[in-house]
Design an enzyme around this catalytic site. Structure first.
Site, PDB file in Angstrom:
ATOM      1  N   LYS A 163     -23.428  53.902 -18.365  1.00  0.00           N
ATOM      2  CA  LYS A 163     -24.083  53.306 -17.212  1.00  0.00           C
ATOM      3  C   LYS A 163     -24.121  54.355 -16.097  1.00  0.00           C
ATOM      4  CE  LYS A 163     -24.736  49.206 -18.941  1.00  0.00           C
ATOM      5  NZ  LYS A 163     -26.035  48.532 -19.019  1.00  0.00           N
ATOM      6  N   GLU A 213     -32.471  54.565 -19.855  1.00  0.00           N
ATOM      7  CA  GLU A 213     -32.871  53.169 -19.985  1.00  0.00           C
ATOM      8  C   GLU A 213     -33.100  52.581 -18.597  1.00  0.00           C
ATOM      9  OE1 GLU A 213     -30.015  51.203 -22.548  1.00  0.00           O
ATOM     10  OE2 GLU A 213     -30.770  49.228 -22.001  1.00  0.00           O
ATOM     11  N   LYS A 262     -34.288  43.040 -27.252  1.00  0.00           N
ATOM     12  CA  LYS A 262     -33.144  42.147 -27.395  1.00  0.00           C
ATOM     13  C   LYS A 262     -33.714  40.799 -27.796  1.00  0.00           C
ATOM     14  CE  LYS A 262     -30.263  44.381 -23.933  1.00  0.00           C
ATOM     15  NZ  LYS A 262     -29.626  44.297 -22.615  1.00  0.00           N
TER      16      LYS A 262
HETATM   17  O1  LIG Z   1     -22.617  46.573 -25.620  1.00  0.00           O
HETATM   18  C1  LIG Z   1     -23.446  45.742 -25.247  1.00  0.00           C
HETATM   19  O2  LIG Z   1     -23.489  44.582 -25.703  1.00  0.00           O
HETATM   20  C2  LIG Z   1     -24.515  46.116 -24.283  1.00  0.00           C
HETATM   21  C3  LIG Z   1     -24.116  46.703 -23.004  1.00  0.00           C
HETATM   22  C4  LIG Z   1     -25.212  46.718 -21.967  1.00  0.00           C
HETATM   23  O3  LIG Z   1     -25.631  47.782 -21.627  1.00  0.00           O
HETATM   24  C5  LIG Z   1     -25.660  45.481 -21.344  1.00  0.00           C
HETATM   25  C6  LIG Z   1     -24.785  44.413 -21.333  1.00  0.00           C
HETATM   26  C7  LIG Z   1     -25.124  43.241 -20.738  1.00  0.00           C
HETATM   27  C8  LIG Z   1     -26.366  43.096 -20.151  1.00  0.00           C
HETATM   28  C9  LIG Z   1     -27.264  44.143 -20.152  1.00  0.00           C
HETATM   29  C10 LIG Z   1     -26.938  45.342 -20.755  1.00  0.00           C
HETATM   30  C11 LIG Z   1     -28.001  46.374 -20.763  1.00  0.00           C
HETATM   31  O4  LIG Z   1     -28.368  46.926 -21.795  1.00  0.00           O
HETATM   32  O5  LIG Z   1     -28.585  46.635 -19.723  1.00  0.00           O
HETATM   33 MG   LIG Z   2     -30.056  48.028 -20.499  1.00  0.00          MG
END
Ligand SMILES: O=C(O)CCC(=O)c1ccccc1C(=O)O
Ligand SMILES: [Mg+2]
Length: 362
Positions: A163, A213, A262
């Site tokens: 992140k 991302e 997703k």
């Molecule tokens: O390991 C995971 O499940 C994903 C981690 C993650 O980046 C994420 C987790 C929760 C909501 C949004 C995101 C995202 O991809 O932005």
């Molecule tokens: Mg994301």
């Protein structure tokens, strides 16, 4: 012909093993709903609400999912009879994709069990082996971050996703690249930047990232296209992608080079498959983003990732990265960087719920 007799909504809170911090929020606990859908023959399919308790990622929350299910989705679905999950008609209800997925996923599981095939096969998946990466939230110190990355790599994860936010991004990349010069690495901004940050974002090019991302806001297709034109790092859209039309917009404007699908963001398997196929036809690689899912949502996301154009490692990894105890047996495991899905009918894992609040809809 399948008709639906009742749905039981199990609601429970699950504390995460470690807080997951990103540029918008810190998640310490998930409030989930497991949907248990019964057909006329007593066959059961499961789905999961992967929404969060606040609307930081999309508009939905666990409460809105529960409301939509009780007041709109179940009343609509209980009148339908279908031969195949793609016949389910949910389009008279706008958006609410996570709520739809909590039911649509259960319909697919139920269908796969009725037809005695694994869910991944029922959706057209071509393998039961999924390469996975690890997503790592903000840590309080550089040492902790390096330690977390080293652990994930030891466990076999095939890429690392970090992140980022404007305050710490270049420092983090410099530190991480010094320790891990060749590790497949990507970053996720969760919309922490604006188009005024172009010069700043260009400075990430030398770090050889697989992708960045969602740098900009979720509806900024035009600004993402401007940014992609200026930087070498491939842009991947996550929060921007809810529908096939979003994908068509992004591809035709060159807003990105990669798309994160997703299941819950796009409203279930039927939509996800269409998006997957469209991206494949347009040579846009896709991968399966994660939602810190509990076992049912995790197994369904991974089933989706068996489709052939999911060529980059998925987010959802082993259950024990997230949970002290997951709600499925066996738990999802990662070996040599892959999850191997069971070949049993349906999602292939048994539900093992603690005592929960239940609501039965008939
Ligand atoms: O390991 C995971 O499940 C994903 C981690 C993650 O980046 C994420 C987790 C929760 C909501 C949004 C995101 C995202 O991809 O932005
Ligand atoms: Mg994301």
């Amino acid at each position: 012909m399948i008709s639906f007799k009742k749905i039981i909504m199990h609601r429970l809170k699950m504390p995460l093993k470690y807080p997951f911090a990103n540029s918008s929020t810190t998640i310490t606990e998930k409030d989930i709903i497991i949907t248990e859908l019964h057909d006329q023959d007593g066959i059961i399919g499961y789905g999961e609400s992967v929404a969060f308790d606040s609307p930081w990622y999309t508009e939905e929350t666990t409460d809105t999912v529960q409301y939509m299910m009780e007041h709109h989705l179940w009343p609509l679905i209980k009148k339908q009879q279908i031969n195949h999950p793609t016949e389910l008609k949910l389009h008279n209800i706008r958006r609410n994709h996570m709520a739809k997925t909590a039911i649509e996923g259960a319909v697919w599981d139920l269908y796969a069990k009725r037809t005695q095939q694994p869910l991944y096969q029922a959706i057209g998946g071509t393998t039961n082996q999924i390469p996975v990466g690890a997503a790592i939230g903000f840590q309080s110190t550089d040492e902790q971050l390096i330690e977390k990355i080293a652990q994930a790599l030891e466990q076999g994860y095939q890429r690392i996703k970090l992140k980022i936010k404007p305050e710490n991004d270049l420092h983090t990349l410099e530190t991480v690249r010094n320790h891990f010069p060749t590790t497949p690495l990507m970053v996720d901004a969760n919309s922490a930047y604006t188009i005024n940050d172009i010069d700043h974002l260009k400075k990430m090019d030398p770090y050889h990232l697989m992708m960045i991302e969602q740098p900009l806001a979720s509806d900024d297709f035009i600004d993402h296209a401007k940014l992609q034109h200026e930087i070498n790092t491939p842009i991947c859209l996550d929060e921007s992608i809810h529908t096939l039309a979003d994908v068509q917009t992004a591809i035709s404007l060159n807003s990105c080079k990669i798309i994160s699908i997703k299941l819950a963001k796009v409203g279930g398997f039927t939509n996800a498959i269409k998006i997957h196929d469209y991206c494949q036809e347009h040579n846009i690689p896709v991968w399966c983003g994660g939602m810190l899912e509990a076992g049912i949502g995790r197994a369904q996301s991974l089933a989706l990732a068996t489709l052939p154009n999911f060529t980059l490692p998925a987010d959802p990894g082993a259950s024990n990265r997230y949970w002290h105890q997951d709600i499925i047996t066996p738990e999802v495991e990662v070996q040599n960087g892959y999850v191997t899905l069971p070949k049993r009918p349906g999602i292939g894992y048994d539900l093992n719920l603690p005592t929960t609040d239940q609501k039965v809809l008939t």
